[in-house]
Design an enzyme around this catalytic site. Structure first.
Site, PDB file in Angstrom:
ATOM      1  N   GLU A 282      -0.258   4.562  -4.807  1.00 62.05           N
ATOM      2  CA  GLU A 282       0.750   3.660  -5.380  1.00 62.05           C
ATOM      3  C   GLU A 282       0.947   2.438  -4.466  1.00 62.05           C
ATOM      4  O   GLU A 282       0.959   1.293  -4.914  1.00 62.05           O
ATOM      5  CB  GLU A 282       2.070   4.410  -5.575  1.00 62.05           C
ATOM      6  CG  GLU A 282       3.248   3.543  -6.001  1.00 62.05           C
ATOM      7  CD  GLU A 282       4.473   3.750  -5.125  1.00 62.05           C
ATOM      8  OE1 GLU A 282       4.903   2.760  -4.495  1.00 62.05           O
ATOM      9  OE2 GLU A 282       5.007   4.876  -5.059  1.00 62.05           O
TER      10      GLU A 282
ATOM     11  N   GLU B 110      -1.945   1.800   4.662  1.00 59.44           N
ATOM     12  CA  GLU B 110      -0.858   2.356   3.852  1.00 59.44           C
ATOM     13  C   GLU B 110      -0.702   3.856   4.063  1.00 59.44           C
ATOM     14  O   GLU B 110       0.379   4.389   3.924  1.00 59.44           O
ATOM     15  CB  GLU B 110      -1.096   2.050   2.372  1.00 59.44           C
ATOM     16  CG  GLU B 110      -1.076   0.562   2.033  1.00 59.44           C
ATOM     17  CD  GLU B 110       0.254  -0.091   2.373  1.00 59.44           C
ATOM     18  OE1 GLU B 110       1.312   0.561   2.245  1.00 59.44           O
ATOM     19  OE2 GLU B 110       0.231  -1.284   2.766  1.00 59.44           O
TER      20      GLU B 110
HETATM   21 ZN   LIG Z   1       6.436   4.687  -0.377  1.00 64.99          ZN
END
Ligand SMILES: [Zn+2]
Length: 970
Positions: free
Chosen positions: A63, A136
């Site tokens: 995401e 990330e």
């Molecule tokens: Zn997050």
């Protein structure tokens, strides 16, 4: 352009003022298209079923990652570019245990289409690389001769797992669903995140981010043709495919189970620590495939049992004194199977075994003896009012509807079913009228349901250390397998990653992100109607707005009439008004009357400075709402509670004080950035000091002392509460704020008049609180693996003069410099800076931050960054657009009326607002550099407040000669 969507079904949903259509695309994509001519807050969302099979956080990291550049928009973070320069009213992404949602919203059509296009390209054509996963997700860095883990999600989840509430929530969900996807942590557990490999990550996207696995949503007043066109341009590139992402049903078991786990606690919270901090929750998994009518019934049942302080299950649990506050989320309806969860937190070790029996016995008695019909009536009315008002606060209505629809749609059910409520509501009322309905639900879905767990979460003072040691030994094992050359390579890769992050995007690529131009911006401020008037001598603001038949009334009293020592009592005094009972009815009856005869009644305060250095403004409000015909009852209740609340109820008061304390404690980690922001400001300004007394760490300390004093010296507490009432409830300071259409005015005003005339009048005395402000750098410690770091000071004192451009500049700092240095390079979840126009206070603060001194250094670097900034014209434009977007944020009528009142009270008139808007629109690059000069002066004199782990704070202190005053808060 032709499109290939085929209409499956259309339904008119008059209660939502909409026509909804379901379409299917040859690729397998499904589209729900809602046309709502009345709602300019347009919403788009694309959702994928993404059930994970392990706790590596794969769905969550993906995401984050798809928003890090795509084929058409090949910049580092298109998401951030949109944050900077869009009129968006919503822009975010969420990972659920079984789905990932990408919603956007805007009131401007062109802007809306821009957002949709960037999001569609992001999900279908992201530039996923091993480097993105490292940034990330997780990667190694070399510190000395050892390895460490870094990564945005790694650190985010370390923060999440510092909160016992989160650990409890996961233990409940995973315990009750051990055999399907809900048995793992979709966000990622810090222990498992480093197991995630690039191959797994990449194929997760390839397998699941395909139109055949997509549920797409449009809502609002935008033309339907545009929806098809933009979707076809993406979906057209894909072939149909069969994707098996269905969420398996958790099979039911036949005997209840126990789940036990621990959380990291400190041994020196000044309260006897682990003695009282156990969490217990009792949980039932309901069967699969419950029809929508029953679902609605179960949601109302949730309100019946737990929805107010008089709700029978809540009341019994709280009155048992076994714990400090309720826990468990009640009826959870967002996963494939519903589950129900209730319990207590702040339980003593000796009492934890009693909670399960109490929950079950209470439910058994309710099913056997029946639920008070007045409670049922109140819950039904409240639930119906909520459905009709559809008040989604700052969230776009279309977004909430999308999430509601997904509750069935995601599991191949009917997406329309959760939207239309008239028919199921009418049917529900009939079933309730027939009698025994909710008792039957308790019996069938809970008491005779053997799929039950009882979850115990216990404090463990050694857990932090143990987890740290585990992590270190795991890293040491990896280290052993590595040669010096490997270590050099890892160090070099980390440096490379940083460098890549620090290298600015190619301006030609940045220019590909679609943005509005300055000409697209509205030059005029948006005005809210306000009439300044008097009703029976009371100062009254009236806002003529369309409210769909609802009347909103706020009744306020001047907080400045309170002596300083009474400020921390205000919040609990407000709860007394609504949750203790009056001379003529106990709190259960009162609560039933509020539930059955109004749309809701709650309390709140504002406390703020005014423009131009005028005296501060503070009000305590009783805020109510109801349908027009409910107004007389609503105002009768307001009068009754103001005049006749029975404050002398130590048992009830203690319950509320304990709940309040537990709430403050639970809020420390999720709201750490707000805690340090408030604390820091309180050292500079009287009003900020008062706010901190009422809501901050000082308030938590006050509550800990108060809960003891209720038991040892109730009469002194009672005297304070009475003093609050005597000072506050005074017709002489009364302020009424009302929002509803002019046509209802003659029906409403006489009732306001009656209320005003019933209130006592006494001389008004207001004075300064004159606190002893103490400039200090502070380290507030708690057992967390992350920090919240704030630095700030008063720019007016340093010679800065207010300009409207300041909002544009701080917005730019947040989305560029601070994002890059504190989040991307520092590994914190986020950082912001804010400037208070009234006081001149500028504060930087970080969120879930692994660093302390490094973050302070980053803040100090902001001044030089601005001073040397050669700001491209496009960047300036983006920042201006983004600032205007914030100024024009979407509000429902009740929020408009309240905001208009706050502006009126603080001297923010339309002329000033227009001036500020003009200044925003004409901001120049030179103003950025000038502001850098102002910030530079702050570097030496600014103060620091940190909330974080004891180790980090002690380390910082030994590095710089004990500069932080250490204060343990947990
Ligand atoms: Zn997050």
């Amino acid at each position: 352009m032709t499109h290939r969507f085929e209409l499956v079904e259309t339904r008119a949903i008059p209660e939502l003022n909409t026509e909804a259509s379901l379409y299917r695309h040859p690729t397998g994509a499904q589209l729900m298209s809602l046309v709502n001519a009345e709602d300019e807050n347009k919403v788009f969302g694309i959702n994928f079923r993404t059930p994970p099979t392990d706790s590596t956080g794969i769905a969550h990291i993906l995401e984050h990652s798809v928003l890090c550049g795509s084929d058409k928009y090949p910049v580092k973070e298109p998401f951030v570019e949109l944050l900077k320069g869009s009129l968006k009213t919503f822009l975010n992404a969420f990972t659920y245990p079984d789905k990932t949602c990408y919603p956007v919203a805007s009131q401007n059509l062109q802007d809306f289409h821009n957002l949709v296009d960037v999001y569609l390209d992001a999900v279908f054509h992201p530039r996923l690389t091993p480097e993105v996963l490292k940034k990330e997700g997780w990667h190694y860095e070399v510190e000395g001769d050892q390895l460490t883990y870094k990564g945005v999600v790694f650190n985010e989840m370390k923060g999440a797992y510092s909160s016992p509430e989160r650990i409890l929530g996961e233990a409940i969900q995973q315990g009750i669903f051990p055999d399907n996807t809900y048995g793992v942590e979709s966000g990622g557990h810090p222990r498992h995140i480093p197991d995630l490999s690039w191959e797994q990550f990449e194929s997760f996207h390839r397998d699941l981010y395909h139109p055949a696995n997509a549920l797409i949503w449009f809502y609002g007043d935008d033309p339907v043709e545009g929806r098809f066109e933009i979707l076809e341009s993406y979906l057209g590139q894909f072939e149909a495919r069969r994707i098996d992402s269905a969420v398996a049903v958790q099979p039911h078991w036949s005997a209840s189970r126990t789940v036990e786990t621990t959380y990291a606690a400190s041994d020196d919270d000044g309260e006897g620590g682990e003695e009282k901090k156990h969490y217990v929750a009792v949980n039932w998994l309901l069967e699969d495939g419950i029809d929508y009518g029953t679902r609605l019934g179960l949601q109302v049942l949730d309100h019946v049992l737990l929805g107010s302080s008089a709700a029978p299950l809540r009341k019994v649990l709280i009155e048992s004194g076994l714990g400090e506050d309720l826990t468990g989320g009640g009826m959870e309806t967002e996963l494939r199977q519903l589950f129900f969860s209730a319990g207590l937190k702040g339980v003593k070790a000796a009492d934890e075994g009693k909670v399960e029996g109490l929950v079950i016995n209470t439910l058994t008695e309710l099913a056997r003896d029946g639920i008070d019909p007045e409670t049922v009536k109140a819950s039904l009315n409240t639930s119906e009012f909520r459905l009709r008002e559809n008040n989604t606060g700052s969230y776009p209505r279309g977004l909430i509807l999308m999430l509601r629809s997904l509750a069935t749609w995601l599991y191949d059910g009917d997406p329309f079913e959760p939207l239309a409520f008239e028919a199921p509501l009418a049917a529900l009322k009939e079933r309730v009228a027939a009698g025994g309905y909710f008792e039957g639900l308790i019996e069938d879905h809970l008491l005779t349901n053997p799929h039950r767990t009882t979850v115990y979460v216990r404090p463990d003072p050694t857990q932090s250390e143990r987890e740290e040691a585990e992590e270190k030994s795991r890293l040491a094992k990896v280290r052993e397998t590595l040669s010096e050359a490997d270590m050099e390579r890892i160090a070099a890769e980390a440096v490379q990653l940083k460098e890549r992050q620090e290298t600015p995007d190619d301006p030609a690529d940045l220019a590909k992100i679609p943005v509005l131009s300055r000409d697209d911006l509205e030059r005029q401020i948006r005005k809210v109607p306000i009439e300044r008037t008097e009703v029976a001598g009371a100062r009254t603001f009236y806002h003529d707005l369309f409210t769909n038949g609802i009347v909103y009334i706020d009744v306020g009293f001047d907080l400045r009439t309170l002596p300083a020592e009474l400020l921390p009592y205000v919040s609990l005094f407000g709860r007394c008004l609504l949750e203790v009972g009056t001379e003529t009815e106990d709190f259960v009856r009162l609560s039933q009357r509020i539930g059955a005869r109004t749309g809701g009644l709650w309390t709140g305060s504002i406390l703020t400075n005014q423009r131009l250095g005028k005296t501060p403004v503070g009000y305590f409000f009783l805020r109510g709402k109801g349908m027009l015909e409910q107004v007389p009852d609503l105002l009768d209740i307001v009068r009754d509670v103001l005049l006749t609340t029975q404050l002398d109820n130590p048992a009830r008061f203690l319950q509320m004080a304990l709940e309040e304390k537990a709430g403050e404690e639970a809020g420390l980690i999720p709201g750490g950035h707000a805690v340090v922001n408030m604390r820091l400001k309180s050292h500079f300004d009287e009003v900020a000091w008062a706010v901190e007394q009422m809501e901050g760490v000082s308030y938590l300390f006050f509550l800990r002392e108060l809960t003891k004093r209720v038991e040892s010296d109730w009469s002194s507490v009672l005297a304070k509460l009475q003093a609050v009432r005597d000072h506050l409830v005074n017709r002489g300071t009364l302020l009424v704020n009302a929002t509803f259409p002019e046509s209802d005015r003659s029906a409403v005003e006489p009732h306001i008049e009656t209320l005003v005339q019933s209130l006592p009048q006494s001389p008004v005395v207001t004075g300064a609180w004159s606190p002893q402000l103490r400039l200090a750098d502070e380290g507030l410690t708690l057992p967390a693996q992350v920090n919240y770091v704030a630095k700030g000071g008063n720019l007016y004192d340093l010679g800065y003069e207010l300009k409207g451009s300041v909002g544009v500049i701080t917005k730019y700092l947040r989305n560029s410099y601070l994002w890059d240095h504190v989040r991307v390079q520092g590994g914190a979840y986020g950082a912001f800076c804010s400037f208070d126009h009234f006081t001149g206070l500028l504060v930087y603060a970080s969120y879930r931050d692994p660093n302390l001194q490094g973050t302070v250094d980053a803040y100090d670097g902001a001044a030089a960054f601005l001073q040397n900034l050669d700001l491209p014209a496009e960047e300036l434009t983006k920042s201006i657009i983004g600032t205007i977007g914030e100024l024009d944020s979407y509000q429902l009528p009740d929020a408009k009326g309240y905001m208009s009142m706050v502006r009126e009270l603080t001297g923010v008139d339309d002329e000033y607002r227009q001036q500020m808007r003009d200044a925003v629109l004409s901001t120049t690059a030179a103003e950025f550099r000038e502001f850098g000069d102002a910030l530079a002066k702050l570097n030496d004199v600014g103060r620091v407040v940190v909330l974080g782990s004891k180790d980090t704070i002690e380390e910082a202190n030994s590095a710089r000669g004990g500069w932080l005053d250490v204060l343990p808060v947990m």
